[in-house]
Design an enzyme around this catalytic site. Structure first.
Site, mmCIF file in Angstrom:
data_model
loop_
_atom_site.group_PDB
_atom_site.id
_atom_site.type_symbol
_atom_site.label_atom_id
_atom_site.label_comp_id
_atom_site.label_asym_id
_atom_site.label_seq_id
_atom_site.Cartn_x
_atom_site.Cartn_y
_atom_site.Cartn_z
ATOM 1 N N ARG A 51 0.796 -1.231 0.000
ATOM 2 C CA ARG A 51 0.000 0.000 0.000
ATOM 3 C C ARG A 51 0.825 1.276 0.000
ATOM 4 O O ARG A 51 0.582 2.194 -0.777
ATOM 5 C CB ARG A 51 -0.905 0.064 1.245
ATOM 6 C CG ARG A 51 -2.268 -0.527 1.060
ATOM 7 C CD ARG A 51 -2.766 -1.024 2.388
ATOM 8 N NE ARG A 51 -1.855 -2.063 2.836
ATOM 9 C CZ ARG A 51 -1.947 -3.336 2.465
ATOM 10 N NH1 ARG A 51 -2.939 -3.733 1.748
ATOM 11 N NH2 ARG A 51 -1.048 -4.225 2.846
ATOM 12 N N THR A 52 1.785 1.348 0.908
ATOM 13 C CA THR A 52 2.456 2.637 1.075
ATOM 14 C C THR A 52 3.203 3.010 -0.204
ATOM 15 O O THR A 52 3.052 4.114 -0.737
ATOM 16 C CB THR A 52 3.392 2.604 2.298
ATOM 17 O OG1 THR A 52 2.615 2.213 3.416
ATOM 18 C CG2 THR A 52 3.995 3.974 2.563
ATOM 19 N N LYS A 80 25.573 -3.254 -1.191
ATOM 20 C CA LYS A 80 27.042 -3.180 -1.299
ATOM 21 C C LYS A 80 27.645 -2.439 -0.115
ATOM 22 O O LYS A 80 28.844 -2.211 -0.064
ATOM 23 C CB LYS A 80 27.429 -2.414 -2.580
ATOM 24 C CG LYS A 80 26.949 -3.029 -3.866
ATOM 25 C CD LYS A 80 27.384 -2.122 -5.026
ATOM 26 C CE LYS A 80 26.886 -2.630 -6.352
ATOM 27 N NZ LYS A 80 27.094 -1.600 -7.401
HETATM 28 C C1 NCD Z 1 1.827 -0.880 8.218
HETATM 29 C C2 NCD Z 1 3.314 -0.672 8.351
HETATM 30 O O1 NCD Z 1 4.063 -0.854 7.394
HETATM 31 O O2 NCD Z 1 3.715 -0.284 9.442
HETATM 32 N N1 NCD Z 1 1.447 -1.083 6.901
HETATM 33 C C3 NCD Z 1 1.144 0.002 6.144
HETATM 34 O O3 NCD Z 1 2.005 0.769 5.781
HETATM 35 N N2 NCD Z 1 -0.139 0.232 5.869
HETATM 36 C C4 NCD Z 1 1.273 -1.880 9.152
HETATM 37 C C5 NCD Z 1 1.866 -3.242 9.166
HETATM 38 O O4 NCD Z 1 2.787 -3.563 8.422
HETATM 39 O O5 NCD Z 1 1.374 -4.031 9.972
#
Ligand code: NCD
Length: 306
Positions: A51-52, A80
């Site tokens: 998602r991010t 590296k």
């Molecule tokens: C979260 C993260 O990466 O902290 N995910 C996200 O970015 N939506 C939550 C998770 O990984 O549990």
């Protein structure tokens, strides 16, 4: 150079501005479709993400910009032995803004000290995740109309869950917030967050192991995944991973307008049967994340011109 490392780098006024901008983007997407023409976002992801990273990329494309980057440390010069500082200096020669995720707490901050372009923390270890918080805040705003006087339950891995730490920081600045911390003893909220954030801001909070007990008073229930990658041994993870599973029977005592959130990815914490309940907001959160990242990219690129 203005970066976003911690959600508290933004004033509440600036958060209001980003939310207002996101509402305008939602209402008038065409107005924004060319505003980043010729600009490049670099996504530097040293840790897995769906998602991010993709929402940052979708956000930049929807603003008319371009994207470069890598999605795993192994495919970058980090493999590296290159330092984060040198990577940040290098990417500053190619891009206009950076979104960085890293397993080490503070790595995006180090990048921001060395880059000549804005750096956005897209998650640093078990520490912070400010853009998830922006997604969470827009979701709460759209569902509840504001942030004051809400009782918010955080459930699951409150120790390693960086999205929890960032959202608690953000909410601590609003009026009448009550926090209910629901976790096994081993995964309690770190004491530095309790003392420096909740207690310092006079936020009423309680701790419990029972989701059922907490349920009736909650306006928001923020479920989280047990963060396997931050455990020192697999045995502890296996013992704790299914501590909480939200299913429809557990919602029988919940408010009719409860807002169920989860930053995702979900493993087992929410039964798929809950997805069709009108109180499930976690896929709306995903979409809201893209709008808030669009608003944030615009704000930081604008500030960088100054
Ligand atoms: C979260 C993260 O990466 O902290 N995910 C996200 O970015 N939506 C939550 C998770 O990984 O549990």
């Amino acid at each position: 150079m203005r970066s976003l490392i911690d959600i508290l780098d933004l004033t509440t006024g600036e958060i209001d501005g980003l939310i207002e901008k996101a509402y305008d983007i939602i209402a008038n997407p065409a107005k924004y479709s060319e505003v980043c023409r010729g600009k490049k976002l670099a996504t530097l992801f040293f840790e897995p993400s769906t998602r991010t990273r993709l929402s940052f990329e979708a956000a930049m494309y929807e603003l008319g910009g371009n994207v470069i980057g890598f999605s795993e440390a192994q495919s970058s010069s980090a493999a590296k032995g290159e330092s984060v500082a040198d990577t940040a200096k290098t990417i500053s020669c190619y891009a206009d803004i950076i979104a960085m995720r890293h397993p080490k707490e503070g790595a995006p901050y180090v990048a921001s000290l060395n880059a000549s372009i804005p750096v956005i923390n897209a998650g640093d270890g078990g520490h912070n995740h400010p853009t998830q918080t922006l997604a969470d805040l827009l979701t709460i705003h759209r569902e509840k109309g504001g942030f004051d006087n809400l009782t918010v339950g955080f459930c699951g891995d409150l120790k390693f869950g960086r999205t929890v730490h960032s959202l608690i920081n953000a909410l601590s600045r609003y009026k009448g917030i009550k926090v209910v911390l629901i976790s096994p003893d081993e995964l309690k909220l770190p004491s530095y967050v309790k003392t420096d954030v909740l207690e310092r801001n006079g936020i009423e909070y309680s701790e419990t192991r029972s989701l059922e007990e907490a349920m009736p008073e909650l306006d928001i229930l923020y479920m989280t995944r047990v963060q396997r990658e931050r455990f020192f041994n697999e045995e502890d993870y296996l013992r704790l991973k299914d501590s909480y599973i939200l299913d429809l029977p557990k919602l029988s005592d919940a408010k009719a307008d409860l807002c169920i959130m989860h930053p995702l990815p979900r493993v087992n914490e929410i039964s798929v049967a809950v997805d069709n309940d009108p109180r499930a907001c976690y896929f709306k959160q995903v979409l809201n994340g893209k709008y808030m990242r669009m608003a944030l990219i615009l704000m930081l690129l604008e500030e960088a011109k100054k």
